[in-house]
Scaffold this motif. Sequence first.
Motif, PDB file in Angstrom:
ATOM      1  N   ALA A 168      37.255  25.750  41.374  1.00 26.83           N
ATOM      2  CA  ALA A 168      36.530  27.005  41.261  1.00 26.83           C
ATOM      3  C   ALA A 168      37.442  28.072  40.646  1.00 26.83           C
ATOM      4  O   ALA A 168      38.671  27.986  40.734  1.00 26.83           O
ATOM      5  CB  ALA A 168      36.057  27.458  42.639  1.00 26.83           C
ATOM      6  N   PRO A 169      36.855  29.064  40.013  1.00 30.66           N
ATOM      7  CA  PRO A 169      37.662  30.159  39.447  1.00 30.66           C
ATOM      8  C   PRO A 169      38.413  30.933  40.526  1.00 30.66           C
ATOM      9  O   PRO A 169      38.012  30.948  41.698  1.00 30.66           O
ATOM     10  CB  PRO A 169      36.625  31.045  38.760  1.00 30.66           C
ATOM     11  N   VAL A 170      39.482  31.586  40.103  1.00 32.35           N
ATOM     12  CA  VAL A 170      40.291  32.435  40.973  1.00 32.35           C
ATOM     13  C   VAL A 170      40.449  33.794  40.306  1.00 32.35           C
ATOM     14  O   VAL A 170      40.778  33.874  39.118  1.00 32.35           O
ATOM     15  CB  VAL A 170      41.680  31.814  41.227  1.00 32.35           C
ATOM     16  N   LEU A 171      40.228  34.848  41.061  1.00 33.63           N
ATOM     17  CA  LEU A 171      40.414  36.205  40.558  1.00 33.63           C
ATOM     18  C   LEU A 171      41.908  36.480  40.397  1.00 33.63           C
ATOM     19  O   LEU A 171      42.668  36.344  41.359  1.00 33.63           O
ATOM     20  CB  LEU A 171      39.795  37.208  41.539  1.00 33.63           C
ATOM     21  N   VAL A 172      42.332  36.862  39.187  1.00 34.84           N
ATOM     22  CA  VAL A 172      43.755  37.155  38.961  1.00 34.84           C
ATOM     23  C   VAL A 172      44.015  38.628  38.659  1.00 34.84           C
ATOM     24  O   VAL A 172      45.121  39.119  38.878  1.00 34.84           O
ATOM     25  CB  VAL A 172      44.353  36.267  37.848  1.00 34.84           C
ATOM     26  N   ILE A 173      42.998  39.324  38.121  1.00 35.08           N
ATOM     27  CA  ILE A 173      43.119  40.751  37.842  1.00 35.08           C
ATOM     28  C   ILE A 173      41.785  41.420  38.139  1.00 35.08           C
ATOM     29  O   ILE A 173      40.734  40.897  37.753  1.00 35.08           O
ATOM     30  CB  ILE A 173      43.498  41.032  36.371  1.00 35.08           C
ATOM     31  N   TYR A 174      41.816  42.574  38.816  1.00 33.98           N
ATOM     32  CA  TYR A 174      40.608  43.377  39.000  1.00 33.98           C
ATOM     33  C   TYR A 174      40.916  44.824  38.639  1.00 33.98           C
ATOM     34  O   TYR A 174      42.087  45.230  38.582  1.00 33.98           O
ATOM     35  CB  TYR A 174      40.068  43.262  40.423  1.00 33.98           C
ATOM     36  N   TYR A 175      39.862  45.589  38.380  1.00 37.40           N
ATOM     37  CA  TYR A 175      40.008  47.015  38.036  1.00 37.40           C
ATOM     38  C   TYR A 175      41.038  47.197  36.916  1.00 37.40           C
ATOM     39  O   TYR A 175      41.914  48.055  37.001  1.00 37.40           O
ATOM     40  CB  TYR A 175      40.404  47.776  39.289  1.00 37.40           C
ATOM     41  N   ASP A 176      40.902  46.389  35.900  1.00 34.58           N
ATOM     42  CA  ASP A 176      41.709  46.414  34.668  1.00 34.58           C
ATOM     43  C   ASP A 176      43.121  45.843  34.833  1.00 34.58           C
ATOM     44  O   ASP A 176      43.575  45.068  33.981  1.00 34.58           O
ATOM     45  CB  ASP A 176      41.863  47.846  34.120  1.00 34.58           C
ATOM     46  N   ASP A 177      43.836  46.284  35.881  1.00 37.03           N
ATOM     47  CA  ASP A 177      45.261  45.952  35.931  1.00 37.03           C
ATOM     48  C   ASP A 177      45.803  45.762  37.344  1.00 37.03           C
ATOM     49  O   ASP A 177      47.030  45.772  37.536  1.00 37.03           O
ATOM     50  CB  ASP A 177      46.084  47.027  35.218  1.00 37.03           C
ATOM     51  N   ASP A 178      44.916  45.581  38.324  1.00 39.11           N
ATOM     52  CA  ASP A 178      45.366  45.337  39.685  1.00 39.11           C
ATOM     53  C   ASP A 178      45.363  43.847  39.991  1.00 39.11           C
ATOM     54  O   ASP A 178      44.476  43.122  39.531  1.00 39.11           O
ATOM     55  CB  ASP A 178      44.473  46.070  40.695  1.00 39.11           C
ATOM     56  N   ARG A 179      46.321  43.413  40.793  1.00 40.49           N
ATOM     57  CA  ARG A 179      46.424  41.997  41.167  1.00 40.49           C
ATOM     58  C   ARG A 179      46.053  41.797  42.625  1.00 40.49           C
ATOM     59  O   ARG A 179      46.561  42.509  43.505  1.00 40.49           O
ATOM     60  CB  ARG A 179      47.858  41.481  40.975  1.00 40.49           C
ATOM     61  N   PRO A 180      45.199  40.813  42.901  1.00 37.72           N
ATOM     62  CA  PRO A 180      44.956  40.462  44.310  1.00 37.72           C
ATOM     63  C   PRO A 180      46.246  39.941  44.943  1.00 37.72           C
ATOM     64  O   PRO A 180      47.153  39.487  44.239  1.00 37.72           O
ATOM     65  CB  PRO A 180      43.906  39.352  44.221  1.00 37.72           C
ATOM     66  N   SER A 181      46.301  40.006  46.247  1.00 36.32           N
ATOM     67  CA  SER A 181      47.475  39.478  46.927  1.00 36.32           C
ATOM     68  C   SER A 181      47.621  37.986  46.616  1.00 36.32           C
ATOM     69  O   SER A 181      46.628  37.250  46.555  1.00 36.32           O
ATOM     70  CB  SER A 181      47.365  39.696  48.433  1.00 36.32           C
ATOM     71  N   GLY A 182      48.858  37.581  46.383  1.00 32.91           N
ATOM     72  CA  GLY A 182      49.137  36.182  46.093  1.00 32.91           C
ATOM     73  C   GLY A 182      49.191  35.843  44.622  1.00 32.91           C
ATOM     74  O   GLY A 182      49.607  34.740  44.248  1.00 32.91           O
ATOM     75  N   ILE A 183      48.764  36.767  43.770  1.00 33.08           N
ATOM     76  CA  ILE A 183      48.831  36.533  42.330  1.00 33.08           C
ATOM     77  C   ILE A 183      50.196  37.023  41.832  1.00 33.08           C
ATOM     78  O   ILE A 183      50.569  38.175  42.067  1.00 33.08           O
ATOM     79  CB  ILE A 183      47.697  37.253  41.586  1.00 33.08           C
ATOM     80  N   PRO A 184      50.929  36.180  41.125  1.00 35.90           N
ATOM     81  CA  PRO A 184      52.283  36.573  40.666  1.00 35.90           C
ATOM     82  C   PRO A 184      52.240  37.779  39.738  1.00 35.90           C
ATOM     83  O   PRO A 184      51.264  37.969  38.991  1.00 35.90           O
ATOM     84  CB  PRO A 184      52.764  35.330  39.904  1.00 35.90           C
ATOM     85  N   ASP A 185      53.316  38.552  39.756  1.00 37.09           N
ATOM     86  CA  ASP A 185      53.362  39.740  38.887  1.00 37.09           C
ATOM     87  C   ASP A 185      53.576  39.364  37.427  1.00 37.09           C
ATOM     88  O   ASP A 185      53.667  40.250  36.568  1.00 37.09           O
ATOM     89  CB  ASP A 185      54.418  40.724  39.367  1.00 37.09           C
ATOM     90  N   ARG A 186      53.646  38.073  37.142  1.00 37.37           N
ATOM     91  CA  ARG A 186      53.673  37.641  35.738  1.00 37.37           C
ATOM     92  C   ARG A 186      52.319  37.887  35.061  1.00 37.37           C
ATOM     93  O   ARG A 186      52.241  37.904  33.833  1.00 37.37           O
ATOM     94  CB  ARG A 186      54.012  36.152  35.650  1.00 37.37           C
ATOM     95  N   PHE A 187      51.281  38.075  35.874  1.00 37.53           N
ATOM     96  CA  PHE A 187      49.946  38.354  35.350  1.00 37.53           C
ATOM     97  C   PHE A 187      49.736  39.871  35.359  1.00 37.53           C
ATOM     98  O   PHE A 187      49.906  40.522  36.385  1.00 37.53           O
ATOM     99  CB  PHE A 187      48.867  37.688  36.209  1.00 37.53           C
ATOM    100  N   SER A 188      49.344  40.403  34.206  1.00 34.96           N
ATOM    101  CA  SER A 188      49.074  41.834  34.115  1.00 34.96           C
ATOM    102  C   SER A 188      47.892  42.066  33.184  1.00 34.96           C
ATOM    103  O   SER A 188      47.554  41.208  32.362  1.00 34.96           O
ATOM    104  CB  SER A 188      50.299  42.596  33.628  1.00 34.96           C
ATOM    105  N   GLY A 189      47.274  43.236  33.324  1.00 37.87           N
ATOM    106  CA  GLY A 189      46.117  43.545  32.506  1.00 37.87           C
ATOM    107  C   GLY A 189      46.179  44.940  31.930  1.00 37.87           C
ATOM    108  O   GLY A 189      46.879  45.812  32.465  1.00 37.87           O
TER     109      GLY A 189
END
Lengths: 127, 108
Positions: B42-63
């Motif tokens: 299933a899909p996993v949310l990695v970024i929300y509200y343009d540039d926020d990361r859910p807990s547990g998502i590495p800071d290597r992901f940015s928006g």
Amino acid sequence: EVQLVESGGGLVQPGGSLRLSCAASQFTFSYYYMTWVRQAPGKGLEWVATISHDDSEKYYMDSVKGRFTISRDNAKNSVTLQMNSLRAGDTAVYYCVRDGDGHTYGPLYYYYGMDVWGQGTMVTVSS
Amino acid sequence: SLVLTQPPSVSVAPGKTARITCGGDSIGTKSVQWYQQKPGQAPVLVIYYDDDRPSGIPDRFSGSNSGDTATLTISRVEAGDEADFYCQVWDSGSDRYVFGGGTKVTVL
């Protein structure tokens, strides 16, 4: 663990009906909008329907309006997708998804994304 | 009606940076979410509200999001980042969610 478990998928003939159910656990279900998203084999994600946390709003993709109905029972922590007049184009994995917290964020619930997904249930429409 | 356009594929070497674009009319005025989907999952949310990361998502992901383009950036790419990525917005003008067509990220 926050969890969503779908059930009710299967094989159905064109024109038939299916009822998908989703059982939620380990979160305050009545706070959250809930959404169904589908994915046809080998294709991308497609939004199907969304229901507000308090059952006051329902939204549908154009191609399912009048055929699909989303509903919820906050006392039972469940959301349902009733699918009628099914077509071959409805064949997909259907995911139950926790959407934004409407209780806390109101109309800006969608800013917070779809953060919990079920494992999906397969619906096949074929004769 | 709003259409979100993503490149079908992006290839990147390990340790490098991958950038995935999501184009749409005035998307900069909307809140953009990004989802990662690995095969059979299933899909996993990695970024929300343009540039926020859910807990547990590495800071290597940015928006980022401006004008007609939103971008998901994956820094220091790892083999485990190989997946399909989808952008998504709520189109308040038509009361519907819109997903982009998806981008397959391949780690060379």
